[in-house]
Design a protein around this motif. Structure first.
Motif, PDB file in Angstrom:
ATOM      1  N   ILE A  89      13.982 -15.798  30.942  1.00 40.96           N
ATOM      2  CA  ILE A  89      14.811 -14.736  31.534  1.00 40.96           C
ATOM      3  C   ILE A  89      13.956 -13.820  32.398  1.00 40.96           C
ATOM      4  O   ILE A  89      14.384 -13.362  33.462  1.00 40.96           O
ATOM      5  CB  ILE A  89      15.546 -13.947  30.433  1.00 40.96           C
ATOM      6  CG1 ILE A  89      16.569 -14.847  29.733  1.00 40.96           C
ATOM      7  CG2 ILE A  89      16.253 -12.726  31.026  1.00 40.96           C
ATOM      8  CD1 ILE A  89      17.316 -14.181  28.594  1.00 40.96           C
ATOM      9  N   ALA A  90      12.741 -13.550  31.964  1.00 38.49           N
ATOM     10  CA  ALA A  90      11.830 -12.731  32.777  1.00 38.49           C
ATOM     11  C   ALA A  90      11.618 -13.391  34.135  1.00 38.49           C
ATOM     12  O   ALA A  90      11.624 -12.716  35.177  1.00 38.49           O
ATOM     13  CB  ALA A  90      10.505 -12.547  32.051  1.00 38.49           C
ATOM     14  N   ALA A  91      11.442 -14.703  34.144  1.00 38.00           N
ATOM     15  CA  ALA A  91      11.244 -15.415  35.414  1.00 38.00           C
ATOM     16  C   ALA A  91      12.498 -15.373  36.275  1.00 38.00           C
ATOM     17  O   ALA A  91      12.423 -15.201  37.496  1.00 38.00           O
ATOM     18  CB  ALA A  91      10.836 -16.865  35.133  1.00 38.00           C
ATOM     19  N   GLN A  92      13.660 -15.506  35.638  1.00 37.66           N
ATOM     20  CA  GLN A  92      14.928 -15.512  36.378  1.00 37.66           C
ATOM     21  C   GLN A  92      15.220 -14.169  37.040  1.00 37.66           C
ATOM     22  O   GLN A  92      15.838 -14.119  38.108  1.00 37.66           O
ATOM     23  CB  GLN A  92      16.082 -15.867  35.433  1.00 37.66           C
ATOM     24  CG  GLN A  92      16.043 -17.280  34.897  1.00 37.66           C
ATOM     25  CD  GLN A  92      16.961 -17.462  33.698  1.00 37.66           C
ATOM     26  OE1 GLN A  92      17.826 -16.623  33.425  1.00 37.66           O
ATOM     27  NE2 GLN A  92      16.774 -18.549  32.984  1.00 37.66           N
ATOM     28  N   THR A  93      14.801 -13.084  36.415  1.00 38.87           N
ATOM     29  CA  THR A  93      15.140 -11.744  36.918  1.00 38.87           C
ATOM     30  C   THR A  93      14.079 -11.185  37.856  1.00 38.87           C
ATOM     31  O   THR A  93      14.218 -10.062  38.341  1.00 38.87           O
ATOM     32  CB  THR A  93      15.337 -10.764  35.748  1.00 38.87           C
ATOM     33  OG1 THR A  93      14.146 -10.749  34.933  1.00 38.87           O
ATOM     34  CG2 THR A  93      16.517 -11.171  34.879  1.00 38.87           C
ATOM     35  N   ALA A  94      13.029 -11.953  38.139  1.00 37.05           N
ATOM     36  CA  ALA A  94      11.904 -11.440  38.937  1.00 37.05           C
ATOM     37  C   ALA A  94      12.330 -11.003  40.328  1.00 37.05           C
ATOM     38  O   ALA A  94      11.785 -10.039  40.874  1.00 37.05           O
ATOM     39  CB  ALA A  94      10.809 -12.505  39.027  1.00 37.05           C
ATOM     40  N   LYS A  95      13.287 -11.687  40.914  1.00 36.63           N
ATOM     41  CA  LYS A  95      13.694 -11.376  42.287  1.00 36.63           C
ATOM     42  C   LYS A  95      14.563 -10.130  42.357  1.00 36.63           C
ATOM     43  O   LYS A  95      14.298  -9.209  43.146  1.00 36.63           O
ATOM     44  CB  LYS A  95      14.438 -12.559  42.897  1.00 36.63           C
ATOM     45  CG  LYS A  95      14.899 -12.321  44.329  1.00 36.63           C
ATOM     46  CD  LYS A  95      15.616 -13.549  44.887  1.00 36.63           C
ATOM     47  CE  LYS A  95      16.079 -13.306  46.317  1.00 36.63           C
ATOM     48  NZ  LYS A  95      16.784 -14.514  46.870  1.00 36.63           N
ATOM     49  N   ALA A 112       6.970 -16.859  40.679  1.00 40.84           N
ATOM     50  CA  ALA A 112       6.308 -16.731  41.979  1.00 40.84           C
ATOM     51  C   ALA A 112       7.239 -17.141  43.110  1.00 40.84           C
ATOM     52  O   ALA A 112       7.171 -16.596  44.219  1.00 40.84           O
ATOM     53  CB  ALA A 112       5.031 -17.571  42.009  1.00 40.84           C
ATOM     54  N   GLY A 113       8.119 -18.092  42.847  1.00 41.61           N
ATOM     55  CA  GLY A 113       9.079 -18.504  43.857  1.00 41.61           C
ATOM     56  C   GLY A 113      10.035 -17.392  44.225  1.00 41.61           C
ATOM     57  O   GLY A 113      10.574 -17.364  45.340  1.00 41.61           O
ATOM     58  N   ASN A 114      10.251 -16.468  43.297  1.00 39.48           N
ATOM     59  CA  ASN A 114      11.144 -15.335  43.548  1.00 39.48           C
ATOM     60  C   ASN A 114      10.394 -14.067  43.947  1.00 39.48           C
ATOM     61  O   ASN A 114      10.902 -13.249  44.712  1.00 39.48           O
ATOM     62  CB  ASN A 114      11.976 -15.030  42.288  1.00 39.48           C
ATOM     63  CG  ASN A 114      12.928 -16.149  41.940  1.00 39.48           C
ATOM     64  OD1 ASN A 114      13.513 -16.765  42.820  1.00 39.48           O
ATOM     65  ND2 ASN A 114      13.078 -16.434  40.653  1.00 39.48           N
ATOM     66  N   ASN A 115       9.161 -13.936  43.421  1.00 40.11           N
ATOM     67  CA  ASN A 115       8.424 -12.682  43.640  1.00 40.11           C
ATOM     68  C   ASN A 115       6.966 -12.918  43.248  1.00 40.11           C
ATOM     69  O   ASN A 115       6.545 -12.602  42.131  1.00 40.11           O
ATOM     70  CB  ASN A 115       9.048 -11.571  42.782  1.00 40.11           C
ATOM     71  CG  ASN A 115       8.451 -10.203  43.068  1.00 40.11           C
ATOM     72  OD1 ASN A 115       7.337 -10.083  43.580  1.00 40.11           O
ATOM     73  ND2 ASN A 115       9.190  -9.157  42.721  1.00 40.11           N
ATOM     74  N   GLN A 116       6.157 -13.474  44.162  1.00 40.12           N
ATOM     75  CA  GLN A 116       4.787 -13.820  43.791  1.00 40.12           C
ATOM     76  C   GLN A 116       3.912 -12.606  43.464  1.00 40.12           C
ATOM     77  O   GLN A 116       3.096 -12.685  42.539  1.00 40.12           O
ATOM     78  CB  GLN A 116       4.098 -14.684  44.852  1.00 40.12           C
ATOM     79  CG  GLN A 116       2.730 -15.149  44.353  1.00 40.12           C
ATOM     80  CD  GLN A 116       2.101 -16.245  45.163  1.00 40.12           C
ATOM     81  OE1 GLN A 116       2.752 -16.907  45.962  1.00 40.12           O
ATOM     82  NE2 GLN A 116       0.807 -16.471  44.968  1.00 40.12           N
ATOM     83  N   LEU A 156       4.698  -9.989  41.859  1.00 35.31           N
ATOM     84  CA  LEU A 156       4.996  -9.679  40.460  1.00 35.31           C
ATOM     85  C   LEU A 156       4.386 -10.743  39.547  1.00 35.31           C
ATOM     86  O   LEU A 156       3.798 -10.416  38.506  1.00 35.31           O
ATOM     87  CB  LEU A 156       6.500  -9.604  40.241  1.00 35.31           C
ATOM     88  CG  LEU A 156       6.939  -9.379  38.788  1.00 35.31           C
ATOM     89  CD1 LEU A 156       6.480  -8.008  38.289  1.00 35.31           C
ATOM     90  CD2 LEU A 156       8.453  -9.513  38.648  1.00 35.31           C
ATOM     91  N   ALA A 157       4.542 -12.017  39.912  1.00 36.37           N
ATOM     92  CA  ALA A 157       3.976 -13.099  39.102  1.00 36.37           C
ATOM     93  C   ALA A 157       2.462 -12.947  38.998  1.00 36.37           C
ATOM     94  O   ALA A 157       1.879 -13.156  37.923  1.00 36.37           O
ATOM     95  CB  ALA A 157       4.343 -14.456  39.701  1.00 36.37           C
ATOM     96  N   ALA A 190      -3.778 -23.449  35.646  1.00 36.22           N
ATOM     97  CA  ALA A 190      -3.271 -24.033  36.897  1.00 36.22           C
ATOM     98  C   ALA A 190      -2.860 -22.976  37.910  1.00 36.22           C
ATOM     99  O   ALA A 190      -3.122 -23.112  39.110  1.00 36.22           O
ATOM    100  CB  ALA A 190      -2.093 -24.961  36.596  1.00 36.22           C
ATOM    101  N   TYR A 191      -2.214 -21.918  37.434  1.00 35.06           N
ATOM    102  CA  TYR A 191      -1.533 -20.973  38.323  1.00 35.06           C
ATOM    103  C   TYR A 191      -2.401 -20.377  39.429  1.00 35.06           C
ATOM    104  O   TYR A 191      -2.013 -20.437  40.609  1.00 35.06           O
ATOM    105  CB  TYR A 191      -0.888 -19.854  37.493  1.00 35.06           C
ATOM    106  CG  TYR A 191      -0.175 -18.832  38.355  1.00 35.06           C
ATOM    107  CD1 TYR A 191       1.109 -19.062  38.835  1.00 35.06           C
ATOM    108  CD2 TYR A 191      -0.800 -17.633  38.711  1.00 35.06           C
ATOM    109  CE1 TYR A 191       1.754 -18.137  39.645  1.00 35.06           C
ATOM    110  CE2 TYR A 191      -0.158 -16.703  39.520  1.00 35.06           C
ATOM    111  CZ  TYR A 191       1.115 -16.964  39.985  1.00 35.06           C
ATOM    112  OH  TYR A 191       1.742 -16.051  40.792  1.00 35.06           O
ATOM    113  N   PRO A 192      -3.561 -19.790  39.137  1.00 35.37           N
ATOM    114  CA  PRO A 192      -4.286 -19.119  40.229  1.00 35.37           C
ATOM    115  C   PRO A 192      -4.768 -20.082  41.312  1.00 35.37           C
ATOM    116  O   PRO A 192      -4.966 -19.684  42.462  1.00 35.37           O
ATOM    117  CB  PRO A 192      -5.458 -18.449  39.515  1.00 35.37           C
ATOM    118  CG  PRO A 192      -5.665 -19.252  38.284  1.00 35.37           C
ATOM    119  CD  PRO A 192      -4.293 -19.683  37.860  1.00 35.37           C
TER     120      PRO A 192
END
Length: 582
Positions: free
Chosen positions: A161-167, A197-201, A203-204, A228-230
């Motif tokens: 849910i945190a990822a979904q609401t990032a944008k 990151a796809g919605n708000n890098q 913030l990610a 992997a991420y960075p």
């Protein structure tokens, strides 16, 4: 249904009369806020007799979301009722899952469905509800009895849910992410960071930095979930890299500062390991061996991009190697080597098969790996004869289906439409074949010379579907046809929609809420799953799309479902945008 249709006619007639009385400049639209609210309230009332709690929750959430702007008080009541029902369901059933063909399918935790829906409307309320769920999670003395893959489900759902609401609500996303940091670091972050990151890098990236700080002393195998991420890698580093992979968006920007922060965090953690460190990953590899393998993967990156860290890196690697037992390191190397076969090229797989065949050691999995590695039509030609050498009938049939499915997709991509159709005809399952035909039709629509041919392709699917027995798959294909026809032929779209409803009405409790099809290839020593998204297979998506052009006819069709749940959600999808016409 007749009473509802009569109501619609009376409403339209009264709207016209009212317009004449007050001399409006524009007629009242068929899809208008007043009509929509009345219909939505009717569906809410009707849902009270729906016994299945999952269905009732879904209805309440859609009704509440629709009513929020016009009647927030009532919407809150429905959201609250949905959360109460979801809570009661979880207390009764706990973690819900089913086993199907070797695949464990988890059912939603409907508490988080409610939180996700509420988050779009009221962030503070979403925080409160998530806090209640976490409090219950903390106090649940039975959760330790769950399976290893189930015990942290609530934390995984909250991360999602945190990822979904990032944008749309970064502050809420940040709050929820920080709440999950009170618990052990989970592999869900590997996927969710990229989604965020796809919605708000920015913030990610911020949350990633906080994760590194918060979990600096986590087990090495857990820290590697963040490796992997960075770098923008599709796989993590270390021995488990072959079991965790995903495609990274071309728009993602690797962050060198975060790369450095990760490396320093990992190196400090490795230096704290001792020969007494007995923690093991899910694959039962000791974390000292996991550390050695991860450092091996990272060594070239450090040497080329962070030469100032090489001394610290070398010390950490020497330390990890010195405290790792020989058998543990061999087990890690063996696992790493076995995983490499998934990344071999087609030619490498072919060479392996030819060697195994000559030695009498041919196996089904190796043949499937060859098929799955095919990237060109020449590859497919070379792989075709090997399928017949599979002795396991179930594995051979599954691989055959997968082979021609993928070959048809490639032909469509390369605009070899006749060949794409030829290969699609070899795919036995109607829903899989429909996916391929939809791809062909979609591609033809984009080409001026073949746009009309797309209609012929869709009509062929329609004829095949109508000859098939009534099944959920047939209903889904007809819904998908309605969605596709709507782009080129509205009358055929309506015909397909009516036939989909007729098919569904002949089935008991049909599930038309899946927007993808799944292929399962099962052999003696392997199981492979592939999932493909299909526009229109999900009933609400099709009704929403068709309502844009022909509201009243689509609404009338929606009321023709005999299943109350399908009828309710189809109506709600049809009137979804009517509020905008107020």
């Amino acid at each position: 249904m007749k009473r509802l249709y009569l109501f619609l006619l009376l409403f339209v007639f009264s709207s016209v009369t009212l317009q004449a009385q007050i001399n409006l400049k524009k007629p009242l639209k068929e899809c208008n806020a007043l009509l929509a609210r009345q219909l939505v309230e009717q569906q809410a009332d009707a849902s009270k007799s729906v016994e299945e709690t999952d269905k009732r929750i879904n209805i309440l959430l859609r009704v509440a979301d629709f009513l929020w702007i016009a009647d927030e008080e009532t919407a809150r009541k429905y959201f609250g009722e949905a959360f109460q029902i979801a809570n009661e369901r979880f207390r009764e059933k706990g973690v819900e899952k089913t086993e199907s063909k070797g695949l464990t399918v988890y059912q939603p935790d409907y508490r988080f469905n409610v939180i996700s829906a509420v988050a779009r409307r009221d962030a503070e309320w979403a925080k409160k509800l998530s806090g209640e769920v976490l409090k219950e999670f903390d106090e649940d003395k039975e959760k330790d009895k769950r399976g290893a893959n189930d015990k942290d489900n609530e934390i995984r759902d909250l991360i999602s849910i945190a990822a979904q609401t990032a944008k749309d609500n970064p502050n809420l996303a940040l709050t929820l992410a920080r709440r999950t940091m009170r618990y052990p670091l989970l592999d869900r972050w590997y996927f969710s960071l990229y989604q965020m990151a796809g919605n708000n890098q920015p913030l990610a990236d911020q949350i990633y930095g906080e994760l590194l700080t918060n979990y600096a002393d986590a087990e090495v195998f857990r820290l590697l979930y963040l490796s992997a991420y960075p770098f923008g890698n599709g796989r993590i580093f270390g021995v488990e890299k072959h079991s965790m992979g995903m495609s990274v968006s071309a728009n993602f920007s690797p962050n060198q500062n975060l790369q450095r922060q990760f490396l320093l965090t990992l190196l400090r953690r490795v230096m704290k390991l001792t020969s007494e460190s007995t923690t093991k990953s899910s694959s039962q590899i000791p974390e000292t061996a996991i550390a050695v393998m991860a450092l091996n993967d990272l060594e070239l990156i450090v040497a080329q991009q962070f030469p100032d860290l090489m001394q610290t890196f070398s010390q950490a690697k020497i330390h990890a190697s010195s405290i790792t037992a020989g058998d543990a390191l061999e087990a890690a190397k063996k696992r790493d080597e076995s995983g490499k076969k998934f990344n071999k090229s087609f030619d490498e797989h072919l060479a392996d098969l030819e060697k195994a065949d000559g030695e009498g050691k041919l196996d089904e999995f190796s043949i499937f790996l060859l098929v799955s590695a095919a990237k060109t039509d020449e590859h497919f030609k070379k792989a075709e004869s090997w399928i017949d050498k599979m002795t396991d009938e179930i594995a051979r049939e599954g691989t055959f289906n997968y082979f021609y499915f993928q070959r048809s997709k490639l032909a469509t991509k390369e605009k070899r439409f006749d060949e794409a159709r030829k290969y699609a005809l070899k795919v036995p399952k109607i829903e899989h074949r429909a996916v391929l035909y939809f791809d062909i039709a979609e591609a033809k629509m984009k080409e001026p010379m073949t746009k009309l041919e797309s209609l012929e392709t869709l009509l062929e699917v329609y004829q095949t579907a109508n000859k098939s027995p009534d099944t959920v798959e047939k209903a889904q294909v007809l819904l998908g046809l309605a969605f596709m026809f709507e782009k080129v032929d509205h009358l055929n779209a309506l015909t397909s929609l009516a036939d989909a409803i007729k098919t569904a009405n002949n089935l008991e409790n049909p599930n038309l809420f899946t927007s993808s099809v799944t292929q399962i290839i099962k052999g003696k020593n392997f199981t492979h799953f592939s999932s493909y998204s299909v526009p229109g297979f999900e009933v609400t998506e099709t009704f929403y799309e068709m309502s844009k052009k022909d509201f009243l006819t689509t609404l009338t069709h929606a009321t023709n479902f005999s299943d109350k749940y399908l009828r309710t959600l189809a109506v709600l999808a049809t009137v979804k945008d009517c509020e905008k016409n107020d």
